[in-house]
Write a protein that holds these residues in place. Structure first.
Motif, PDB file in Angstrom:
ATOM      1  N   PRO A 293       0.818  -1.203   0.000  1.00 43.90           N
ATOM      2  CA  PRO A 293       0.000   0.000   0.000  1.00 43.90           C
ATOM      3  C   PRO A 293       0.860   1.266   0.000  1.00 43.90           C
ATOM      4  CG  PRO A 293       0.218  -0.803   2.241  1.00 43.90           C
ATOM      5  CD  PRO A 293       0.990  -1.756   1.360  1.00 43.90           C
ATOM      6  N   TYR A 294       0.209   2.374  -0.263  1.00 49.43           N
ATOM      7  CA  TYR A 294       0.797   3.698  -0.085  1.00 49.43           C
ATOM      8  C   TYR A 294      -0.344   4.641   0.271  1.00 49.43           C
ATOM      9  CZ  TYR A 294      -0.633   4.069  -4.990  1.00 49.43           C
ATOM     10  OH  TYR A 294      -1.339   4.032  -6.164  1.00 49.43           O
ATOM     11  N   SER A 295       0.001   5.816   0.767  1.00 52.32           N
ATOM     12  CA  SER A 295      -1.074   6.667   1.297  1.00 52.32           C
ATOM     13  C   SER A 295      -0.710   8.141   1.255  1.00 52.32           C
ATOM     14  CB  SER A 295      -1.365   6.275   2.750  1.00 52.32           C
ATOM     15  OG  SER A 295      -0.213   6.449   3.547  1.00 52.32           O
ATOM     16  N   VAL A 296      -1.738   8.943   1.460  1.00 52.37           N
ATOM     17  CA  VAL A 296      -1.600  10.389   1.682  1.00 52.37           C
ATOM     18  C   VAL A 296      -1.861  10.607   3.171  1.00 52.37           C
ATOM     19  CG1 VAL A 296      -2.596  12.656   1.175  1.00 52.37           C
ATOM     20  CG2 VAL A 296      -2.515  10.896  -0.615  1.00 52.37           C
ATOM     21  N   SER A 297      -1.011  11.382   3.838  1.00 50.86           N
ATOM     22  CA  SER A 297      -1.186  11.582   5.280  1.00 50.86           C
ATOM     23  C   SER A 297      -1.169  13.084   5.599  1.00 50.86           C
ATOM     24  CB  SER A 297      -0.056  10.868   6.023  1.00 50.86           C
ATOM     25  OG  SER A 297      -0.107  11.166   7.400  1.00 50.86           O
ATOM     26  N   ILE A 298      -2.237  13.544   6.234  1.00 52.05           N
ATOM     27  CA  ILE A 298      -2.357  14.983   6.555  1.00 52.05           C
ATOM     28  C   ILE A 298      -2.824  15.123   8.006  1.00 52.05           C
ATOM     29  CG2 ILE A 298      -3.492  17.167   5.986  1.00 52.05           C
ATOM     30  CD1 ILE A 298      -4.072  16.024   3.177  1.00 52.05           C
ATOM     31  N   ALA A 299      -2.065  15.893   8.791  1.00 55.72           N
ATOM     32  CA  ALA A 299      -2.484  16.191  10.174  1.00 55.72           C
ATOM     33  C   ALA A 299      -2.504  17.697  10.356  1.00 55.72           C
ATOM     34  CB  ALA A 299      -1.515  15.564  11.169  1.00 55.72           C
ATOM     35  N   LEU A 300      -3.369  18.147  11.255  1.00 54.39           N
ATOM     36  CA  LEU A 300      -3.383  19.571  11.624  1.00 54.39           C
ATOM     37  C   LEU A 300      -3.002  19.680  13.094  1.00 54.39           C
ATOM     38  CD1 LEU A 300      -3.960  22.525  10.861  1.00 54.39           C
ATOM     39  CD2 LEU A 300      -6.353  22.149  11.526  1.00 54.39           C
ATOM     40  N   MET A 301      -1.977  20.500  13.343  1.00 53.96           N
ATOM     41  CA  MET A 301      -1.505  20.696  14.716  1.00 53.96           C
ATOM     42  C   MET A 301      -1.885  22.106  15.159  1.00 53.96           C
ATOM     43  SD  MET A 301       2.392  20.108  16.042  1.00 53.96           S
ATOM     44  CE  MET A 301       3.167  21.412  15.088  1.00 53.96           C
ATOM     45  N   LYS A 302      -2.499  22.211  16.357  1.00 55.34           N
ATOM     46  CA  LYS A 302      -2.776  23.534  16.958  1.00 55.34           C
ATOM     47  C   LYS A 302      -1.768  23.704  18.083  1.00 55.34           C
ATOM     48  CE  LYS A 302      -6.335  26.454  18.958  1.00 55.34           C
ATOM     49  NZ  LYS A 302      -5.504  27.081  19.959  1.00 55.34           N
ATOM     50  N   ASP A 303      -0.959  24.732  17.984  1.00 59.02           N
ATOM     51  CA  ASP A 303       0.181  24.895  18.890  1.00 59.02           C
ATOM     52  C   ASP A 303       0.986  23.589  18.855  1.00 59.02           C
ATOM     53  OD1 ASP A 303      -0.586  27.537  19.469  1.00 59.02           O
ATOM     54  OD2 ASP A 303      -2.146  26.749  20.774  1.00 59.02           O
ATOM     55  N   LYS A 304       0.975  22.792  19.940  1.00 56.36           N
ATOM     56  CA  LYS A 304       1.764  21.540  19.856  1.00 56.36           C
ATOM     57  C   LYS A 304       0.889  20.297  19.908  1.00 56.36           C
ATOM     58  CE  LYS A 304       6.149  23.288  21.203  1.00 56.36           C
ATOM     59  NZ  LYS A 304       7.081  23.662  22.220  1.00 56.36           N
ATOM     60  N   THR A 305      -0.418  20.492  19.724  1.00 54.43           N
ATOM     61  CA  THR A 305      -1.346  19.356  19.843  1.00 54.43           C
ATOM     62  C   THR A 305      -1.995  19.066  18.492  1.00 54.43           C
ATOM     63  OG1 THR A 305      -1.826  20.134  22.063  1.00 54.43           O
ATOM     64  CG2 THR A 305      -3.356  18.537  21.150  1.00 54.43           C
ATOM     65  N   ILE A 306      -2.001  17.779  18.112  1.00 51.76           N
ATOM     66  CA  ILE A 306      -2.682  17.400  16.859  1.00 51.76           C
ATOM     67  C   ILE A 306      -4.193  17.434  17.114  1.00 51.76           C
ATOM     68  CG2 ILE A 306      -2.937  15.631  15.062  1.00 51.76           C
ATOM     69  CD1 ILE A 306      -0.058  16.691  15.262  1.00 51.76           C
ATOM     70  N   VAL A 307      -4.942  18.034  16.186  1.00 54.30           N
ATOM     71  CA  VAL A 307      -6.398  18.151  16.368  1.00 54.30           C
ATOM     72  C   VAL A 307      -7.180  17.474  15.244  1.00 54.30           C
ATOM     73  CG1 VAL A 307      -6.300  20.248  17.776  1.00 54.30           C
ATOM     74  CG2 VAL A 307      -6.413  20.463  15.280  1.00 54.30           C
ATOM     75  N   LEU A 308      -6.476  16.996  14.237  1.00 57.93           N
ATOM     76  CA  LEU A 308      -7.169  16.377  13.097  1.00 57.93           C
ATOM     77  C   LEU A 308      -6.178  15.459  12.378  1.00 57.93           C
ATOM     78  CD1 LEU A 308      -9.011  18.512  10.390  1.00 57.93           C
ATOM     79  CD2 LEU A 308      -7.314  16.835   9.742  1.00 57.93           C
ATOM     80  N   GLY A 309      -6.638  14.301  11.949  1.00 62.17           N
ATOM     81  CA  GLY A 309      -5.781  13.411  11.165  1.00 62.17           C
ATOM     82  C   GLY A 309      -6.574  12.770  10.042  1.00 62.17           C
TER      83      GLY A 309
ATOM     84  N   ALA B 239       2.152  11.715  12.351  1.00 64.16           N
ATOM     85  CA  ALA B 239       1.282  12.703  13.032  1.00 64.16           C
ATOM     86  C   ALA B 239      -0.200  12.367  12.858  1.00 64.16           C
ATOM     87  CB  ALA B 239       1.578  14.108  12.517  1.00 64.16           C
ATOM     88  N   ALA B 240      -0.623  12.072  11.630  1.00 60.17           N
ATOM     89  CA  ALA B 240      -2.049  11.789  11.391  1.00 60.17           C
ATOM     90  C   ALA B 240      -2.436  10.433  11.972  1.00 60.17           C
ATOM     91  CB  ALA B 240      -2.348  11.835   9.893  1.00 60.17           C
ATOM     92  N   GLY B 241      -1.641   9.407  11.673  1.00 58.87           N
ATOM     93  CA  GLY B 241      -1.981   8.043  12.100  1.00 58.87           C
ATOM     94  C   GLY B 241      -2.052   7.905  13.611  1.00 58.87           C
ATOM     95  N   THR B 242      -1.098   8.486  14.332  1.00 55.28           N
ATOM     96  CA  THR B 242      -1.112   8.328  15.793  1.00 55.28           C
ATOM     97  C   THR B 242      -2.305   9.061  16.403  1.00 55.28           C
ATOM     98  OG1 THR B 242       0.479  10.146  15.990  1.00 55.28           O
ATOM     99  CG2 THR B 242       1.359   7.899  16.088  1.00 55.28           C
TER     100      THR B 242
END
Ligand code: IPD
Ligand code: CA
Ligand code: CA
Length: 261
Positions: free
Chosen positions: A101-117, A216-219
């Protein structure tokens, strides 16, 4: 600034699916003559970079004030209140060998906390997304981790780092220490393999020498699904600390007893 994170997540899913479609179409005609090397057995292609540009363009429209941390550095790194962490193609080694497999990975970090994956596998057409414990999904359906509470017959993923130091040998030693008990798989896309733990497909995953865009997104998705992520010391520095043990939570301590730092 406050945002409607659910609406943003829907848009990020759309952007990830669109980038994933591009990856899949290009793989059909990709020629190995176009591979570039970042280091020994560390591949990159024009497709990684073009996918990243497309994702950055879409996300820039969505949140114009956010910064970016991206693997291919097609946009300058800037940490802001909101920062996107992007791997446009996780699993390039599979990709260039016409494999999955392969994938696209996108996370959004607010300050130092991930809020979306968001992680998207365009070949399996599997879209993993999370904005919190109440909203963690695979293709729109809620997911959670396995209930397995011992290593006997556990199904575990791991990966071999690109680094040429001893990290690779140590990872293999970690697997060897447990191999009589468990079934092991190396799939070749850290982002997807962490999501496999989140959706109850596997029980755990470990890897060293990873980068923030790999995990970042997966975790975040895995934590939202009831799992546990730590670094090799059992601490919380697993996004920027380059070491990850990811599990359903119940087998975490058992795995940690065999992790060699
Ligand atoms: C790689 C994949 C692979 C892992 C490597 C990563 P890339 O990412 O996640 O599974 O073993 O360490 O660097 O280079 O394909 O984006
Ligand atoms: Ca990656
Ligand atoms: Ca990549």
């Amino acid at each position: 600034m406050k945002y409607d994170i659910e609406k943003i997540c829907d848009e990020v899913c759309r952007i990830a699916i669109s980038a994933g479609k591009y990856l899949k179409e290009e793989q059909a005609t990709f020629s190995r003559g176009k591979i570039e090397m970042k280091g020994v057995r560390n591949y990159v292609t024009y497709i990684d970079k073009e996918a990243e540009k497309r994702i950055v363009a879409g996300l820039s429209e969505l949140l114009p004030e956010a910064g970016f941390l991206t693997e291919e550095e097609t946009v300058q790194f800037e940490q802001k209140e909101y920062t996107w962490i992007i791997d446009p193609l996780d699993g390039t080694t599979n990709y260039v060998h016409s494999d999955t497999p392969y994938s696209v990975s996108i996370a959004l970090m607010k300050d130092k906390t991930i809020v979306l994956g968001v992680v998207y596998d365009p070949v399996a057409e599997e879209l993993y997304s999370a904005t919190g414990k109440e909203n963690v999904r695979l293709n729109g359906q809620p997911v959670s981790v396995t209930s397995k509470n011992e290593l006997q017959n556990a199904y575990i993923g791991f990966g071999i780092p690109y680094s040429l130091d001893s990290a690779g040998e140590k990872i293999l030693q970690n697997a060897l220490a447990q191999f009589r008990n468990c079934s092991f798989r190396i799939k070749g896309s850290a982002a997807i393999e962490i999501c496999y733990v989140a959706c109850g497909r596997s029980d755990a995953y470990f890897h060293s020498a990873l980068s923030p865009w790999d995990v970042a997104a997966g975790t975040f998705i895995l934590n939202c699904a009831g799992g546990k992520c730590t670094d090799f010391s059992g601490g919380e520095n697993y996004i920027f600390g380059r070491e990850l043990v990811a599990s359903n939570g119940k087998v975490h301590d058992a795995i940690m007893t065999n992790i060699i730092k």
